[in-house]
Design an enzyme around this catalytic site. Structure first.
Site, PDB file in Angstrom:
ATOM      1  CD  GLU A   1      -0.343  -4.159   3.534  1.00  0.00           C
ATOM      2  OE1 GLU A   1       0.261  -5.181   3.904  1.00  0.00           O
ATOM      3  OE2 GLU A   1       0.165  -3.311   2.773  1.00  0.00           O
TER       4      GLU A   1
ATOM      5  CB  CYS B   1       5.323  -2.378   7.065  1.00  0.00           C
ATOM      6  SG  CYS B   1       4.370  -0.933   6.531  1.00  0.00           S
TER       7      CYS B   1
END
Length: 156
Positions: free
Chosen positions: A58, A86
């Site tokens: 990401e 996360c």
């Protein structure tokens, strides 16, 4: 093309990136960032390869898209990722003003899109991200299980 067809196409691309990560001995996570139905960036975890704890899929697609667009604000984008982001990635997603995150499988141990904590829609932050989970979730979970099963078998 319909939104659902687009989502399937982009999530399959993220899953392909995750498979590449597994082949490179990285945790199999892939991500794709899209604007107006066009891929801005696609990548996979490269933490071990880069010796960089922030080289999550990401993060890498956010950085690549920001460079490509010459703008740190990535509004009107959708991030497709195989695993729920996360806390680090969720924070970056909020700061980049990503419109939506579509993830494959939840992460009850570290997910920051609603599983463990919810940074993506935290009411005290100045931007909230729309979240959809479970898209191709079985395939994403299967990739993770296969990877970690193999790791555990090697330790024996």
């Amino acid at each position: 093309m319909s939104a659902e067809k687009d989502a399937k196409r982009f999530m399959r691309l993220a899953l392909r990136e995750a498979r590449k990560a597994a082949r490179a001995d990285e945790v199999p996570v892939g991500a794709v960032l899209v604007r107006d139905g066009r891929v801005l960036a696609a990548d996979r975890n490269r933490i071990r390869a880069r010796r960089d704890p922030t080289a999550h899929a990401e993060m890498l697609v956010l950085r690549a898209a920001a460079r490509r667009l010459k703008n740190e604000r990535l509004g009107d984008t959708i991030l497709y990722t195989t695993v729920e982001p996360c806390p680090m990635c969720a924070g970056a997603i909020v700061l980049a003003r990503v419109r939506e995150v579509v993830f494959g499988t939840a992460d009850p141990k570290a997910g920051a899109g609603g599983s463990l904590i919810d940074i993506l829609q935290h009411p005290q932050l100045n931007h909230r991200v729309r979240v959809s989970g479970g898209f191709y979730g079985q395939e994403a979970r299967r990739q993770l299980r296969r990877f970690f099963r193999k790791k555990r078998a090697l330790k024996k």
